[in-house]
Design a protein around this motif. Structure first.
Motif, short mmCIF file in Angstrom:
data_model
loop_
_atom_site.label_atom_id
_atom_site.label_comp_id
_atom_site.label_asym_id
_atom_site.label_seq_id
_atom_site.Cartn_x
_atom_site.Cartn_y
_atom_site.Cartn_z
N UNK A 286 -3.13 1.46 2.27
CA UNK A 286 -1.89 0.73 2.55
C UNK A 286 -2.11 -0.75 2.71
N UNK A 287 -3.23 -1.27 2.16
CA UNK A 287 -3.57 -2.68 2.30
C UNK A 287 -3.23 -3.44 1.01
N UNK A 288 -2.09 -4.02 0.98
CA UNK A 288 -1.71 -4.86 -0.16
C UNK A 288 -0.60 -5.80 0.27
N UNK A 289 -0.56 -6.92 -0.39
CA UNK A 289 0.47 -7.92 -0.12
C UNK A 289 0.92 -8.51 -1.43
N UNK A 290 1.44 -9.74 -1.41
CA UNK A 290 1.88 -10.37 -2.66
C UNK A 290 0.73 -10.48 -3.66
N UNK A 291 1.05 -10.22 -4.92
CA UNK A 291 0.02 -10.19 -5.95
C UNK A 291 -0.69 -11.52 -6.11
N UNK A 292 0.01 -12.62 -5.86
CA UNK A 292 -0.59 -13.95 -6.05
C UNK A 292 -0.77 -14.69 -4.71
#
Length: 429
Positions: free
Chosen positions: A322-328
């Motif tokens: 569950x570790x993700x944020x904005x792609x850039x």
């Protein structure tokens, strides 16, 4: 341990097969690090009958890979098809629209459509990850997006294409000509049958545009990358560079300047004292300089089944956690839009090589063009007995505006004694 993360894998080439083998070989370790198992449940490729050296019978085969986004029980689609448009883009759009996470190694698609896909992923609150798209197994995307997130990155540069680096470092080690080494690289599988994408710098330009966006918080501007490849580098250039204390490398270089975003792929003379001069073979290396962290060097294998599969699975582990944020590194709406910087305003030293007729007055005409353009010459070397019967003239300039060097070359354009186009390479200082 919670329910497994279910994967649909599109593309079973070198990297796709590597992903299957990695998930099999390190299944227990990956599950412990991810907090749950990661399992492939469906696969798709153009040729179902091809032997890929892995057991695919346990997976559901999908003939139309575009349908993978709609499969029940799939959490993540991994796109390893390639190409900036076509089936890869269709699958990416459908995956995100269906509310599923997307992992890709497709640098061309990201360079052309990454902002669109990132916006859609943000709107749908789904993961969009692409560590494998730049520098294979080297965690440079994660390093810039997360490890150096608190820094203002001043510049990012490096060796972004393993094919070109293999060719140049082999020419350097063995004294062979470009065409000969390119043919060998094709025979070994390092270069495609049509090598233009690599040797003309397009592949590296895709990667640089992505790195620049991450480094500077700007919108991807692939068309703004000035691109020159290595097609016209001679063995004589390699030899002259070595005599001057340099090695030739194809570098990508990006920095934020007062007049805009500077992005360029170009062969450079790299001092032998610089770490990039010692990156040989098909290795990649990226340097990022931050205002608090200082200089960071990322180096390793930039392609191949193992390294690229490693990066793909690292993204899957993040999604499982569950570790993700904005792609850039920031929302697309927060990315700045910068005009391309004027490369002529940059200052630096340059290497110029001319192949000319062996005639009286040629050196004087070259020197006059340099003088009239405001270029100061640090050294000038003349070598005879070139394969075509001409004479090689190599010049190293003092530091000055790049515009002046370009003007000097323009002044000499069309000279009757000039054989072929002059070669310009910037010097990494």
């Amino acid at each position: 341990m919670t329910e497994a993360l279910k994967i649909a894998l599109a593309g079973l080439g070198t990297v796709g097969g590597g992903v299957v083998r990695l998930l099999d070989t390190n299944a227990d370790l990956i599950a412990r690090r991810a907090g749950r198992p990661i399992e492939i449940v469906a696969v798709s490729a153009r040729d179902r009958a091809k032997d890929r050296g892995v057991d695919l019978s346990r997976f559901r085969w999908i003939d139309d890979m575009g349908e993978m986004a709609a499969l029940d029980g799939v959490d993540v689609v991994v796109e390893l098809i390639g190409g900036s448009d076509g089936p890869a883009l269709t699958l990416a759009r459908r995956t995100i629209a269906a509310g599923k996470a997307l992992v890709t190694a497709n640098k061309a698609m990201i360079a052309h459509h990454g902002l669109e896909l990132a916006s859609a992923a943000e709107a749908g609150n789904v993961a969009f990850k692409y560590e494998a798209a730049v520098a294979g197994g080297i965690p440079v995307i994660k390093g810039l997006r997360e490890g150096a997130a608190a820094n203002r990155i001043q510049q990012v540069y490096g060796i972004l294409n393993g094919t070109c680096n293999y060719i140049l470092s082999t020419m350097e080690a063995e004294g062979r000509d470009f065409a000969d080494v390119l043919a060998e690289a094709q025979a070994l599988g390092y270069a495609e049958a049509d090598p233009g994408f690599d040797i003309d710098g397009v592949d590296a330009a895709h990667k640089l545009s992505i790195l620049a966006s991450l480094a500077f918080g700007t919108r991807i501007d692939f068309p703004g990358v000035g691109t020159t490849g290595i097609r016209h580098v001679l063995a004589a250039d390699i030899a002259e560079a070595a005599a001057l204390g340099f090695r030739i490398r194809l570098l990508g270089h990006a920095e934020m300047r007062a007049d805009g975003l500077f992005q360029r792929i170009h062969p450079h003379l790299v001092p032998v004292s610089h770490p990039l001069a010692h990156v040989t073979g098909s290795l990649n290396a990226v340097v990022a300089e931050g205002n608090f962290v200082g200089r960071l060097l990322f180096q390793g294998r930039g392609a191949g089944d193992g390294p690229t599969a490693s990066a793909v699975v690292a993204d899957l582990i993040d999604i499982a956690r569950g570790e993700y944020g904005p792609a850039f590194a920031m929302p697309v709406a927060a990315l700045g839009e910068q005009p391309p910087a004027d490369p002529g305003a940059r200052e630096g030293r340059a290497y110029l090589r001319f192949t000319v007729d062996d005639k009286v007055g040629v050196l004087a005409e070259i020197a006059a063009a340099m003088r009239d353009s405001g270029v100061s010459i640090e050294s000038l070397i003349q070598r005879g007995a070139m394969p075509d019967g001409g004479v090689l003239v190599a010049i190293v300039t003092h530091k000055g505006p790049e515009r002046a060097v370009a003007q000097a070359i323009e002044r000499l354009d069309g000279a009757p004694w000039l054989r072929g186009q002059p070669m310009l390479m910037h010097i990494l200082d």
